[in-house]
Motif scaffolding. Structure first.
Motif: not given
Length: 446
Positions: A247-263, A300-305
Motif C-alpha cells: 500500500d502507498n496510501s498511508i504514511p510509512l509511520e502508520q504502515k504495519k506491512i512494508t517492503a524492500e527492494a534490493c540493488i 518511487l510511488d511508495g509501495r516499496i519503502d
C-alpha cells in the motif's frame, strides 16, 4: 573527540537539498546552520561542490560470521560498507551456528563490538521449534525477527503452518521475511532437472525460483500479518506481481506491512545471465526487465519503502561452479550508493529519494533511535559524495573479503569522497581509517 566543522556542503536531507554548514561534536550533529564560525571547531572541512547524505542504513546483509568466515566476516564487510557510504547495517541469522538462541545472537553482538567499523544490529532467527527463544528478544536493542519462508541454511526454513501462526500472532516486534514457496521451487527444480539433468543453465534460475513461488509466499505472509495485526517487512521483492500486496496510501509511520527492494533487482535482468552467469545468482532470482522497471516504479510511488543490498558474499571459486553447486548471493554493500547515484544520473530517481529510501525510511521503519537523518542531536553518521568524479570497480579496490563484485569493470559516475560514523572519519580517498567507530543500534519499538 575534536569538534568538526563542514562548510559549503549541499545537504540532502528530509526531502530537500540545502547549502549549509554542519558542526559535529562528541559524535553528534551539534549545529546545522547557514553559516557557522570556524572558531567553534577544531577542524574545518570545505565540502564545496560535494553533497552530504545521511549514512545509509542497510537493513539486509549477510556478513557470514560466525562459521562462514572463509567467505567474509564482520570486520572485512563493515570496511566495505563504510567505503560505500553505509554507516549502519542489520545482519541476518543464517550464520553457522544459526542465531536461534539469545546466547548465539549475543555472540554476534560481541564480535561486532570488537570489530565493526559501522553501526550494527542482528536479527533473531526463527525456526520451526524455537518460538520460546524468539519471544525473549529485546525490541530495544534487536532490529527484528527473521523468518525464512523459503529455503535457507541449516534449520531455518519455517514451513510449518502452526509455527507461522505462532510467530505472527505472538511476536510483537518487526518480522522480516524471505518469501519463496518451497514446494513450487522443488516442483520447478524437478521439471528442469528432467529436461537438462545436472547441467541446468543459469538462465533457468528465474523459472525455477519463479514469480509464482514468490507471490504464493509473499501473499501468505501478508495474509498472516493482516490476520494477526503483525508488523511485517517483506524483503527483496523481485516480481511485479508481488507489488499489488503493498500500500502507498498511508504514511510509512502508520504502515504495519512494508517492503524492500534490493540493488540487484533494480539493476540486473534475466538478459544479464548470459554475461554474468552464476555471479548474479540470487534468491529470489533476478527476473525480467519488466519486473525490474515495475519494482523501480514501486520504489518511487511508495509501495516499496526501502532500498537495501542483501549483501551475501561467496568465494570466487564457489560462484564459478555449475548451476546447482554455485551458491546464491553476492557482494553489493560497497557499491549500493554508487549504483543509486548512477540511477540519479540516468534520471530514474532524485537525490532526495535516495536519501529517503536508503537512510530515512529504514530508520523510520525499524524505529532506529537518533539515526538516518541530518538533524541536530542525532548521531553524526554521514557521507560526502562527489557526483561528478568517476569510480571504476576493480579487484584492487574491492574491500569485501571475497575479492569480486558483479560490478567489476563498471565505471560509476560518482565517487564516495568520505564516510563518517558517529562523527569519526572512517573512509576517504586514502582508504579505510581503522579504530573504534561502530556502535550497537538502539530502537524505539515495543
Amino acid at each position: 573527540m575534536k569538534k568538526l566543522l563542514i562548510i559549503n556542503a549541499k545537504i540532502v536531507n528530509d526531502g530537500q537539498i540545502e547549502s549549509k554548514d554542519v558542526l559535529v561534536k562528541n559524535g553528534r550533529f551539534e549545529k546545522i546552520a547557514n553559516q557557522i564560525g570556524s572558531d567553534e571547531a577544531d577542524e574545518v572541512i570545505d565540502a564545496k561542490g560535494k553533497y552530504l547524505f545521511p549514512g545509509l542504513i542497510d537493513d539486509q546483509v549477510h556478513f557470514r560470521e560466525p562459521g562462514l568466515t572463509h567467505k567474509a566476516n564482520i570486520f572485512t564487510e563493515s570496511r566495505a560498507a563504510v567505503a560505500g557510504g553505509v554507516t549502519s547495517f542489520m545482519e541476518m541469522p543464517n550464520t553457522v551456528p544459526n542465531a536461534l538462541t539469545q546466547e548465539l545472537l549475543e555472540d554476534k553482538y560481541q564480535i561486532a563490538a570488537k570489530n565493526s567499523l559501522a553501526n550494527y544490529s542482528f536479527f533473531m532467527g526463527a525456526s520451526n521449534d524455537n518460538i520460546e527463544e524468539v519471544l525473549k528478544t529485546n525490541p530495544k536493542n534487536v532490529c527484528g525477527v527473521k523468518v525464512f519462508m523459503g529455503s535457507s541454511t541449516g534449520n531455518m526454513l519455517v514451513d510449518n503452518e502452526q509455527t507461522l501462526n505462532n510467530i505472527f500472532s505472538k511476536v510483537p516486534m518487526l518480522i522480516a521475511t524471505h518469501c519463496e514457496d518451497e514446494a513450487t521451487i522443488r516442483a520447478n527444480t524437478e521439471k528442469y532437472q528432467s529436461q537438462y539433468g545436472e547441467e541446468v543453465p543459469i538462465e533457468m534460475h528465474p523459472k525455477i525460483r519463479s514469480e509464482e513461488a514468490c507471490y504464493l509466499s509473499s501473499s501468505l505472509a501478508v495474509q498472516l500479518a493482516k490476520q494477526h495485526g503483525s508488523r511485517l517487512h517483506v524483503l527483496h521483492i523481485s516480481t511485479a506481481k508481488e507489488l499489488s500486496l503493498f500500500d502507498n496510501s498511508i504514511p510509512l509511520e502508520q504502515k504495519k506491512i512494508t517492503a524492500e527492494a534490493c540493488i540487484h533487482h533494480l539493476w540486473f535482468s534475466e538478459e544479464d545471465y548470459h554475461e554474468k552467469g552464476t555471479f548474479i545468482k540470487w534468491n529470489p532470482a533476478v527476473k525480467t526487465a519488466h519486473d525490474r522497471e515495475e519494482i523501480m516504479k514501486a520504489v518511487l510511488d511508495g509501495r516499496i519503502d526501502v532500498i537495501a543490498t542483501d549483501h551475501a558474499p561467496h568465494t570466487f571459486a564457489e560462484k564459478q561452479n555449475s548451476y546447482f553447486k554455485a551458491p546464491s548471493g553476492g557482494p553489493l554493500v560497497q557499491h549500493s550508493l554508487l549504483a543509486l547515484l548512477d540511477f540519479y544520473h540516468q534520471g530514474k530517481i532524485s537525490l532526495e529519494q535516495i536519501a529517503q529510501k536508503a537512510a530515512h525510511n529504514p530508520a523510520i521503519l525499524f524505529h532506529v533511535k537518533e539515526r538516518g537523518f541530518i538533524r541536530e542531536s542525532y548521531h553524526a553518521d554521514f557521507v560526502l559524495v562527489d557526483l561528478e568524479r568517476n569510480y571504476t570497480v576493480s579487484k584492487e579496490n574491492i574491500l569485501s573479503k571475497c575479492g569480486w563484485s558483479p560490478f567489476e569493470g563498471h565505471s560509476f559516475q560518482s565517487t564516495i569522497d568520505s564516510t563518517y560514523v558517529n562523527g569519526r572519519l572512517v573512509y576517504n580517498k586514502e582508504g579505510i581509517l581503522e579504530g573504534e567507530s561502530g556502535e550497537r543500534l538502539w530502537f524505539e519499538q515495543s
